[in-house]
Design a protein around this motif. Structure first.
Motif, PDB file in Angstrom:
ATOM      1  N   THR A 247       0.833  -1.206   0.000  1.00  9.43           N
ATOM      2  CA  THR A 247       0.000   0.000   0.000  1.00  9.43           C
ATOM      3  C   THR A 247       0.866   1.255   0.000  1.00  9.43           C
ATOM      4  O   THR A 247       0.611   2.206  -0.761  1.00  9.43           O
ATOM      5  CB  THR A 247      -0.926   0.015   1.226  1.00  9.43           C
ATOM      6  N   ARG A 251       1.118   4.081  -2.977  1.00  7.81           N
ATOM      7  CA  ARG A 251       0.909   5.492  -2.647  1.00  7.81           C
ATOM      8  C   ARG A 251       2.097   6.342  -3.112  1.00  7.81           C
ATOM      9  O   ARG A 251       1.937   7.442  -3.654  1.00  7.81           O
ATOM     10  CB  ARG A 251       0.691   5.638  -1.145  1.00  7.81           C
ATOM     11  N   ARG A 252       3.309   5.818  -2.893  1.00  2.62           N
ATOM     12  CA  ARG A 252       4.504   6.539  -3.310  1.00  2.62           C
ATOM     13  C   ARG A 252       4.549   6.709  -4.835  1.00  2.62           C
ATOM     14  O   ARG A 252       4.873   7.803  -5.333  1.00  2.62           O
ATOM     15  CB  ARG A 252       5.751   5.777  -2.833  1.00  2.62           C
ATOM     16  N   ILE A 263      -3.864  12.084  -2.752  1.00  2.00           N
ATOM     17  CA  ILE A 263      -4.690  10.879  -2.817  1.00  2.00           C
ATOM     18  C   ILE A 263      -5.816  11.023  -1.809  1.00  2.00           C
ATOM     19  O   ILE A 263      -5.583  11.274  -0.625  1.00  2.00           O
ATOM     20  CB  ILE A 263      -3.857   9.619  -2.502  1.00  2.00           C
ATOM     21  N   LEU A 266      -7.431   5.161  -0.992  1.00  2.00           N
ATOM     22  CA  LEU A 266      -6.743   4.061  -1.668  1.00  2.00           C
ATOM     23  C   LEU A 266      -7.236   2.758  -1.044  1.00  2.00           C
ATOM     24  O   LEU A 266      -7.015   2.510   0.143  1.00  2.00           O
ATOM     25  CB  LEU A 266      -5.222   4.200  -1.514  1.00  2.00           C
ATOM     26  N   VAL A 280      -8.369   3.652  -6.445  1.00  2.00           N
ATOM     27  CA  VAL A 280      -7.721   4.825  -5.870  1.00  2.00           C
ATOM     28  C   VAL A 280      -8.362   6.096  -6.413  1.00  2.00           C
ATOM     29  O   VAL A 280      -8.619   6.213  -7.611  1.00  2.00           O
ATOM     30  CB  VAL A 280      -6.190   4.810  -6.138  1.00  2.00           C
TER      31      VAL A 280
END
Length: 321
Positions: A247, A251-252, A263, A266, A280
């Motif tokens: 996760t 995200r990165r 964001i 997610l 997302v």
């Protein structure tokens, strides 16, 4: 303004998915356990009939149940490999978790139930063990095989989860086939040790009640194993997310895109051990052209799937403020 964009990984045909499944180490572990448990179950049943040992009868039932469990797991793997349909657009991967849960029910209902019954009956109506040597030969032979399969399952399992402790690895694993065999064989090895202790105590102390007590302990071991397995399968059935590390990496990757300002949400869910849905919601920088948004969405999809091939379907909701 919202501009939803959804991208899904292409599906595979039933034949392709079946071929992929056949090559998995987990299938080899299950088949090895199936062949061995079938032979051991027959041998234990003969020894139980000859000796009259309730602990041996419990072990015979245990091996019969384990053989049926491996058949259920193979059936579940085959059904989970079916391609998506209009009624099941995300495929049938969750069936593997259902059949693993049925294995837990079988262990509890038959394995633990029969073992407890055998033990109580032996205590109520004790009778000496006959031809005790047969029990030793069968139990020691079973220990060698069960130990071999246990080591095979453990090595396969640890290759997938090297950096975690065993308990953490079980909790994090999304493939019930490996940890089910690992649980079963751990219970089998403990059951063999208990049966050996019960047979030895009954013979040396000339008291068959110890044989019945061993059968009860085997039943309790199976009941505990079933509850642990059922709890892990329950969590998978209701929908588990990917690991926090995956996760964080997704995200990165998303936030690294210059078009992305943040964001909003997610979400991930495992539909099979190696099939994940990602949803997302992304906020894009203001006044970004629609074409740039679409390019960024396609780029993010490619980066995510390249870094994490298990994420098969990606749905991105693009928001601009």
């Amino acid at each position: 303004m919202k501009a939803p964009a959804a991208v899904s990984a292409p599906g595979t045909t039933a034949g392709e998915r079946w071929r992929l499944g056949r090559d998995r180490p987990s299938r080899r572990v299950v088949i090895a356990a199936l062949l061995g448990n079938g032979a051991i179950a027959a041998t234990k049943a003969v020894a139980a009939f000859v000796t009259g040992s309730s602990a041996m009868w419990s072990e015979a039932v245990h091996s019969v149940v384990d053989t049926g469990n491996q058949l259920l797991l193979l059936h579940g793997m085959r059904r989970a490999a079916r391609p998506p349909t209009p009624r099941h657009p995300f495929g049938h991967g969750l069936e593997l978790y259902f059949w693993a849960f049925m294995v837990a029910v079988l262990i509890f209902g038959l394995g633990a139930g029969v073992s407890l019954y055998q033990g109580v009956e032996k205590i109520r109506a004790p009778h000496p063990i006959q031809h005790v040597w047969a029990s030793y030969v069968v139990l020691l032979s079973a220990a060698v095989f069960e130990g071999s399969v246990w080591l095979l399952a453990l090595r396969t399992f640890r290759r997938q989860t090297r950096r975690l402790t065993l308990l953490q690895a079980v909790r994090a694993s999304k493939d019930p086939t490996i940890f089910t065999v690992l649980f079963e064989d751990t219970a089998a090895l403990l059951g063999i040790l208990v049966a050996l202790a019960g047979v030895t105590a009954s013979t040396v102390l000339d008291n068959p009640i110890y044989d019945g007590l061993a059968s009860i302990v085997i039943g309790l071991i199976l009941a505990a194993t079933a509850m642990l397995l059922a709890n892990e399968c329950r969590s998978l059935l209701v929908g588990e997310a990917v690991s926090p590390e995956v996760t964080a990496d997704v995200r990165r990757l998303v936030l690294a895109q210059s078009e992305v300002s943040g964001i909003n949400e997610l979400l991930t869910m495992h539909f099979a051990p190696r099939e994940v849905l990602l949803n997302v919601s992304v906020s894009f920088v203001p006044s970004l052209p629609a074409g740039a948004v679409q390019d960024a969405v396609s780029r993010m999809e490619g980066l995510i799937k390249q870094a994490h091939p298990e994420i098969r379907r990606v749905f991105i909701e693009a928001q601009r403020v």
